[in-house]
Write an enzyme that holds these catalytic residues in place. Structure first.
Site, PDB file in Angstrom:
ATOM      1  CB  CYS A   1     -19.580 -26.638 -29.429  1.00 34.12           C
ATOM      2  SG  CYS A   1     -20.977 -27.043 -28.360  1.00 34.12           S
TER       3      CYS A   1
ATOM      4  CG  HIS B   1     -18.233 -23.171 -25.591  1.00 31.93           C
ATOM      5  ND1 HIS B   1     -17.977 -22.925 -26.959  1.00 31.93           N
ATOM      6  CD2 HIS B   1     -18.739 -24.261 -25.312  1.00 31.93           C
ATOM      7  CE1 HIS B   1     -18.249 -23.976 -27.451  1.00 31.93           C
ATOM      8  NE2 HIS B   1     -18.841 -24.914 -26.615  1.00 31.93           N
TER       9      HIS B   1
HETATM   10  N1  COA Z   1     -16.524 -21.081 -14.788  1.00 26.35           N
HETATM   11  C1  COA Z   1     -16.368 -20.109 -14.016  1.00 26.35           C
HETATM   12  N2  COA Z   1     -17.346 -19.243 -13.317  1.00 26.35           N
HETATM   13  C2  COA Z   1     -18.519 -19.390 -13.712  1.00 26.35           C
HETATM   14  C3  COA Z   1     -18.888 -20.531 -14.750  1.00 26.35           C
HETATM   15  C4  COA Z   1     -17.898 -21.247 -15.382  1.00 26.35           C
HETATM   16  N3  COA Z   1     -18.207 -22.165 -16.211  1.00 26.35           N
HETATM   17  N4  COA Z   1     -20.369 -20.384 -14.893  1.00 26.35           N
HETATM   18  C5  COA Z   1     -20.628 -19.491 -14.020  1.00 26.35           C
HETATM   19  N5  COA Z   1     -19.828 -18.841 -13.257  1.00 26.35           N
HETATM   20  C6  COA Z   1     -19.893 -17.852 -12.355  1.00 26.35           C
HETATM   21  C7  COA Z   1     -20.659 -16.818 -12.550  1.00 26.35           C
HETATM   22  O1  COA Z   1     -19.989 -15.835 -13.294  1.00 26.35           O
HETATM   23  C8  COA Z   1     -21.580 -16.399 -11.300  1.00 26.35           C
HETATM   24  O2  COA Z   1     -20.396 -15.891 -10.589  1.00 26.35           O
HETATM   25  P1  COA Z   1     -20.911 -14.496  -9.528  1.00 26.35           P
HETATM   26  O3  COA Z   1     -21.595 -15.246  -8.555  1.00 26.35           O
HETATM   27  O4  COA Z   1     -19.383 -14.041  -8.952  1.00 26.35           O
HETATM   28  O5  COA Z   1     -21.708 -13.554 -10.456  1.00 26.35           O
HETATM   29  C9  COA Z   1     -21.439 -17.746 -10.479  1.00 26.35           C
HETATM   30  O6  COA Z   1     -20.411 -18.796 -10.956  1.00 26.35           O
HETATM   31  C10 COA Z   1     -22.885 -18.276 -10.511  1.00 26.35           C
HETATM   32  O7  COA Z   1     -23.247 -18.366 -11.916  1.00 26.35           O
HETATM   33  P2  COA Z   1     -24.456 -18.872 -12.833  1.00 26.35           P
HETATM   34  O8  COA Z   1     -24.703 -18.128 -13.945  1.00 26.35           O
HETATM   35  O9  COA Z   1     -25.730 -18.762 -11.647  1.00 26.35           O
HETATM   36  O10 COA Z   1     -24.052 -20.240 -12.850  1.00 26.35           O
HETATM   37  P3  COA Z   1     -25.126 -21.476 -13.442  1.00 26.35           P
HETATM   38  O11 COA Z   1     -25.143 -22.582 -12.040  1.00 26.35           O
HETATM   39  O12 COA Z   1     -26.387 -21.035 -13.919  1.00 26.35           O
HETATM   40  O13 COA Z   1     -24.035 -22.216 -14.629  1.00 26.35           O
HETATM   41  C11 COA Z   1     -22.895 -23.905 -15.484  1.00 26.35           C
HETATM   42  C12 COA Z   1     -22.936 -22.900 -14.226  1.00 26.35           C
HETATM   43  C13 COA Z   1     -21.626 -24.745 -15.060  1.00 26.35           C
HETATM   44  C14 COA Z   1     -24.086 -25.030 -15.140  1.00 26.35           C
HETATM   45  C15 COA Z   1     -23.126 -23.566 -16.650  1.00 26.35           C
HETATM   46  O14 COA Z   1     -22.100 -22.207 -16.828  1.00 26.35           O
HETATM   47  C16 COA Z   1     -23.014 -24.499 -17.732  1.00 26.35           C
HETATM   48  O15 COA Z   1     -23.749 -25.222 -18.169  1.00 26.35           O
HETATM   49  N6  COA Z   1     -21.839 -24.735 -18.441  1.00 26.35           N
HETATM   50  C17 COA Z   1     -21.582 -25.707 -19.273  1.00 26.35           C
HETATM   51  C18 COA Z   1     -22.071 -25.183 -20.839  1.00 26.35           C
HETATM   52  C19 COA Z   1     -21.989 -26.384 -21.927  1.00 26.35           C
HETATM   53  O16 COA Z   1     -22.244 -27.424 -21.566  1.00 26.35           O
HETATM   54  N7  COA Z   1     -21.593 -26.041 -23.230  1.00 26.35           N
HETATM   55  C20 COA Z   1     -21.483 -26.710 -24.249  1.00 26.35           C
HETATM   56  C21 COA Z   1     -20.534 -27.792 -24.084  1.00 26.35           C
HETATM   57  S1  COA Z   1     -20.362 -29.125 -25.134  1.00 26.35           S
END
Ligand code: COA
Length: 385
Positions: free
Chosen positions: A85, A334
């Protein structure tokens, strides 16, 4: 050593961009930066591009050459930089070194990632390749899991509360509302963060940065060249980079980012600045806890006090040191390889007085902080107008 100016910036919208190919992303950000700088293709000496995992996210390797080709910039030399990242932050550093050394008068620094074409499970597996495979990933660890452990430990050692973590998300979502390119432009409350779906205890959905497509680009030039194109360039006066253990359990204290401390000391020294001189900062908040250990490592507040500092409003616009006016990784989004470059774009907007409703009044000195993995890499840049 030449002074290094930022003479142009460009960024795409961040989000789930179904109608953009990987190439579309960086061509849009790059074109915007080139137009902003007012330069021509023939002025460009080299291209540096941050990209974490094009090969696994979209099956595309050989990214640097692809970018030069699709941007119509062949035969300009192009180099890809990978540091998880922190790929974008390290690309910025490579560009700074190329201009500072006199190797090139004008360079392009870009960052791009397209992450939403595959499932969340697959994205999680790809991201965790940046952790220790033998002792973390193989045993089922993920980045939300690693940062969840850091958060629990921070709560245990320093008395940080769950609500204080949530305040980071509340602030960054509020800032993103005023950023037209941010992924999430809506408010959240502490209660909403606490009650959103659990991801990795104690971190819920709203403590996490999302999965994002996006690209960002900046044009760097020597002071002399900058004068030809630009009336009021921004200068990168400090650049620091550091490494730490890639595995969290090998770190002396998992709640302290020693790579952040070392990279920022290097950048402060080079710029002749102290933490108190910084007017606005973009800090790597891949999870809410990351912003707390980031602001502590950058010495904006004491180690362990980031939760209280945030809760008291010190990192909000109008506070002691506004942090993540763009919305941060949490709400701006991100796209991992682009993040470090997008942070510089936001600080350039702030120092140029072009940040609109999220403008920090009178901002003259800004800082960017980009982290790879759970803290194995950190890059810090200081910018001044
Ligand atoms: N913050 C706020 N809302 C979020 C979100 C977040 N991080 N991620 C997804 N959403 C919302 C989506 O817009 C969606 O909204 P909707 O139902 O109104 O359309 C809903 O939440 C579900 O989204 P979805 O894509 O199904 O979520 P997911 O469960 O597949 O993924 C996480 C959610 C948190 C697991 C994923 O965003 C993630 O892995 N984040 C971390 C990324 C990471 O590790 N980056 C590197 C860092 S070192």
């Amino acid at each position: 050593m030449n002074r290094v100016a930022v003479i142009g910036v460009g960024v795409t919208k961040f989000g789930e961009l179904w109608d953009y190919s990987f190439s579309d992303l960086f061509v849009e950000a790059g074109s915007a930066a080139i137009i902003d700088a007012g330069i021509d293709g023939k002025d460009i000496g080299s291209i540096y591009v941050g990209n974490m995992s094009g090969g696994r996210f979209v099956n595309q390797e050989h990214i640097a050459s692809l970018i030069a080709d699709h941007a119509g910039l062949n035969p300009v030399p192009a180099t890809r930089i990978e540091a998880a990242c922190a790929s974008g932050g390290l690309a910025v550093r490579q560009g700074v070194m190329a201009v500072a050394s006199g190797m090139h008068d004008v360079v392009v620094v870009g960052g791009a990632e397209k992450m939403t074409d595959i499932t969340t499970e697959k994205v999680t597996q790809i991201l965790v390749t940046a952790a220790d495979q033998e002792w973390e990933a193989f045993l089922g660890m993920t980045f939300p899991g690693l940062y969840g452990m850091i958060a629990r430990r921070h709560m245990h050692e320093f008395g940080t509360t769950r609500e204080q973590l949530a305040e980071v998300a509340v602030k960054n979502h509020a800032n993103a509302k005023n950023n037209p390119t941010a992924q999430f432009r809506f408010d959240v409350s502490v209660e909403k963060v606490l009650n959103s779906t659990m991801v990795a205890d104690p971190l819920t959905l709203l403590d996490c940065s999302p999965i994002t497509d996006g690209a960002a680009c900046i044009i760097l030039a020597t002071e002399e060249k900058a004068g030809e194109f630009c009336d009021s360039p921004i200068y990168i006066t400090g650049a620091g980079q550091s490494t730490s253990t890639i595995a969290l359990h090998d770190r002396l204290q998992m709640t302290v980012s020693d790579a952040t401390i070392n990279a920022s000391k290097m950048a402060y020294k080079m710029a002749g600045k102290t933490p108190g001189d910084i007017d606005v900062a973009e800090v790597h908040d891949c999870f809410t806890i990351a912003e707390l250990i980031g602001i502590e490592g950058l010495d904006f507040c004491d180690i362990g006090s980031g939760g209280r500092f945030t809760e008291e409003g010190c990192t909000a616009i109008g506070g002691e040191i506004p942090v993540n006016t763009s919305g941060g990784l949490k709400a701006k989004g991100h796209p991992v390889g682009a993040t470090g470059v997008a942070q510089v774009v936001e600080i350039a907007y702030q120092l140029r007085g072009e940040a609109g409703k999220r403008q920090v009044d009178g901002a003259e000195v800004g800082l960017t902080h980009n982290v790879g993995g759970s803290g194995g890499t950190a890059a810090v840049h200081i910018l001044e107008r």
